[in-house]
Design an enzyme around this catalytic site. Structure first.
Site, short mmCIF file in Angstrom:
data_model
loop_
_atom_site.label_atom_id
_atom_site.label_comp_id
_atom_site.label_asym_id
_atom_site.label_seq_id
_atom_site.Cartn_x
_atom_site.Cartn_y
_atom_site.Cartn_z
N HIS A 220 -1.25 0.13 5.61
CA HIS A 220 -1.87 1.06 6.56
C HIS A 220 -1.01 2.30 6.87
O HIS A 220 -0.83 2.68 8.01
CB HIS A 220 -2.23 0.35 7.86
CG HIS A 220 -3.33 -0.64 7.71
ND1 HIS A 220 -4.00 -1.17 8.80
CD2 HIS A 220 -3.90 -1.22 6.62
CE1 HIS A 220 -4.92 -2.03 8.36
NE2 HIS A 220 -4.87 -2.07 7.04
N GLU B 202 -15.81 2.14 8.92
CA GLU B 202 -16.38 3.17 9.79
C GLU B 202 -16.45 4.53 9.13
O GLU B 202 -15.62 4.89 8.29
CB GLU B 202 -15.55 3.29 11.07
CG GLU B 202 -15.53 2.04 11.91
CD GLU B 202 -14.74 2.19 13.20
OE1 GLU B 202 -14.60 1.19 13.93
OE2 GLU B 202 -14.28 3.32 13.50
N TYR C 115 -10.82 6.32 19.71
CA TYR C 115 -11.77 5.61 18.85
C TYR C 115 -11.68 4.09 18.98
O TYR C 115 -12.36 3.38 18.27
CB TYR C 115 -11.61 6.11 17.41
CG TYR C 115 -12.14 7.54 17.32
CD1 TYR C 115 -13.43 7.79 16.89
CD2 TYR C 115 -11.38 8.61 17.77
CE1 TYR C 115 -13.94 9.08 16.88
CE2 TYR C 115 -11.88 9.90 17.77
CZ TYR C 115 -13.16 10.13 17.32
OH TYR C 115 -13.66 11.41 17.33
N GLN D 57 0.82 -1.21 0.00
CA GLN D 57 0.00 0.00 0.00
C GLN D 57 0.86 1.26 0.00
O GLN D 57 0.34 2.38 0.12
CB GLN D 57 -0.93 0.00 1.22
CG GLN D 57 -1.93 -1.15 1.20
CD GLN D 57 -2.74 -1.24 2.49
OE1 GLN D 57 -2.74 -0.34 3.32
NE2 GLN D 57 -3.42 -2.37 2.68
N TYR E 260 -9.00 -10.95 10.97
CA TYR E 260 -8.95 -11.79 9.77
C TYR E 260 -8.80 -13.26 10.12
O TYR E 260 -9.15 -14.13 9.31
CB TYR E 260 -7.81 -11.32 8.86
CG TYR E 260 -8.18 -10.07 8.09
CD1 TYR E 260 -8.98 -10.14 6.96
CD2 TYR E 260 -7.75 -8.82 8.52
CE1 TYR E 260 -9.34 -9.00 6.27
CE2 TYR E 260 -8.10 -7.67 7.84
CZ TYR E 260 -8.89 -7.77 6.71
OH TYR E 260 -9.26 -6.62 6.04
#
Length: 413
Positions: free
Chosen positions: A190, A284, A294, A119, A305
């Site tokens: 991430h 979310e 949060y 990513q 997973y």
């Protein structure tokens, strides 16, 4: 809180050509590319009324340009009698100026070397609040460590001057580091590294993903799994919620307990909203408030997973619960706030958030009420993974994901 927990099937785009490739979707956090079918991007959006609204606007799409693994886009200021132009990043490390009328692309030189993979790569780009006079932009990207840290990675944010904007050889000059993820860690997932200035231009917000490590989101000695709030020069505002924390790095934090925030926008009332990838299920949509926790990875409306459960938000009221969760996931990639300008292509969307979907291959319209409740209004099957969404002067543009991806303008019917 609104929970979307049905296997919602949107009416697909009407295709004038036969889809010739098998479609595959990827999981919300997967770094593996999806194999997408080839489809006609002039296809007509569904006019079937959504179960969520009786007046679902319809649109066609107009392809403007093609990119390989684009990640983000921002509009350049437009003067009279000139074409609207965007800055578009490609994850592989390229930055382009694209003319939305002709589709012509001009590459910008001077982009720092990026750690491309998974990513990671070149990420977000935003204009400095004083861009009209400074020509400064802010850019995020994944950076590899050096020496004993060479197998570790982290996000970095820089400020640079965009020189030669209206020439054939634009470049980034005067590169200044603003912020970086600490510590660099293994893996290439991430990063988040979404950038957003406050409406008054006084603060830079940076989403810092937890790098698929979970625990750093609750660790006050690491700036992973947080939303960061800084001044444009990278200094820490004195009114940040953790300024007096014994660990200096915590002074950067605006919120903690975040997982992988890929969309950030202020609404018309100055409230900050984000779209965030959940684990297996439980994506979310959150209202971001100063100093709140949060809950990740302690609570989530999804599960690991591995299949092991995670306690839901309602089991731990000390953590801030999302306003909307999606199960199955939509894999939110970015979002924009629709407001009318000189154009008003989609008046039904006024004040709504437009959220791009990756595995869902969707454009999702989310409505927010004055009491801070939120709900999904419409969903459009786009036929391709949507990486970026941008509203400009009452018009809407989307970027597809991965190779041979189109920049599309949504044309109202």
């Amino acid at each position: 809180m609104t929970t979307i927990n049905t296997r919602y099937i949107s009416t697909p785009l009407t295709l004038p050509i036969i889809i010739s490739a098998l479609l595959f979707s990827t999981a919300a956090c997967s770094s593996e590319p999806a194999v997408n079918a080839t489809s006609d991007k002039q296809a007509k959006a569904s006019t079937t009324e959504s179960s969520m609204s009786a007046k679902k606007p319809a649109f066609t799409t107009k392809a403007v340009a093609t990119f390989d693994e684009p990640w983000a886009m921002v509009a350049l200021p437009k003067s009279n009698n000139t074409s609207l132009k965007f800055l578009v990043t490609q994850k592989t490390g390229e930055l382009f100026i694209v003319d939305t009328v002709t589709g012509a692309k001009t590459e910008v030189s001077g982009v720092p070397s990026v750690a491309y993979g998974g990513q990671g790569g070149l990420g977000d780009i935003v204009l400095a609040p004083d861009f009209a006079t400074s020509n400064n932009v802010y850019i995020s990207y994944a950076e590899a460590g050096t020496g004993t840290d060479s197998n570790n990675f982290g996000a970095k944010v820089i400020k640079a001057k965009l020189s030669g904007l209206n020439t054939a050889t634009p470049s980034l000059q005067n590169i200044t580091p603003i912020w970086q993820q600490t510590p660099k860690v293994t893996g290439q997932g991430h990063y988040s590294h979404r950038l957003l200035f406050s409406p008054d231009g006084q603060y830079l917000y940076i989403s810092s993903g937890e790098r698929q490590k979970k625990d750093p989101a609750q660790d006050m000695s690491m700036n992973l799994g947080k939303i960061i709030r800084l001044h444009p020069d990278g200094s820490v505002p004195k009114d940040n919620p953790f300024v007096n924390d014994s660990n200096k790095i915590a002074s950067q934090f605006w919120t903690i307990g975040n997982r992988n925030v890929l969309g950030m926008r202020f609404d018309e009332n100055g409230k900050l909203w984000i779209s965030e990838m959940g684990p297996k299920d439980g994506d979310e949509f959150n209202l971001i408030e100063k100093g709140k926790n949060y809950g990740w990875p302690i609570v989530s409306n999804g599960r690991n997973y591995s299949g092991t459960p995670i306690p839901n938000h309602d089991t731990r009221p000390e953590f801030e619960a999302p306003k909307v969760t999606w199960t199955p996931v939509i894999s939110p990639s970015s979002m924009s706030l629709y407001t009318a300008g000189t154009k008003n292509d989609f008046p039904a969307w006024q004040g709504d958030f437009l959220v791009g979907g990756l595995s869902s291959k969707a454009l999702v319209v989310v409505d927010v009420d004055n009491d801070n409740t939120a709900s999904e209004r419409y969903r459009y099957d786009m036929g391709e993974r949507i990486r970026s969404v941008l509203t400009v002067d009452g018009q809407v543009w989307v970027l597809e994901d991965e190779s041979d991806s189109k920049l599309l303008q949504l044309i109202p019917e």
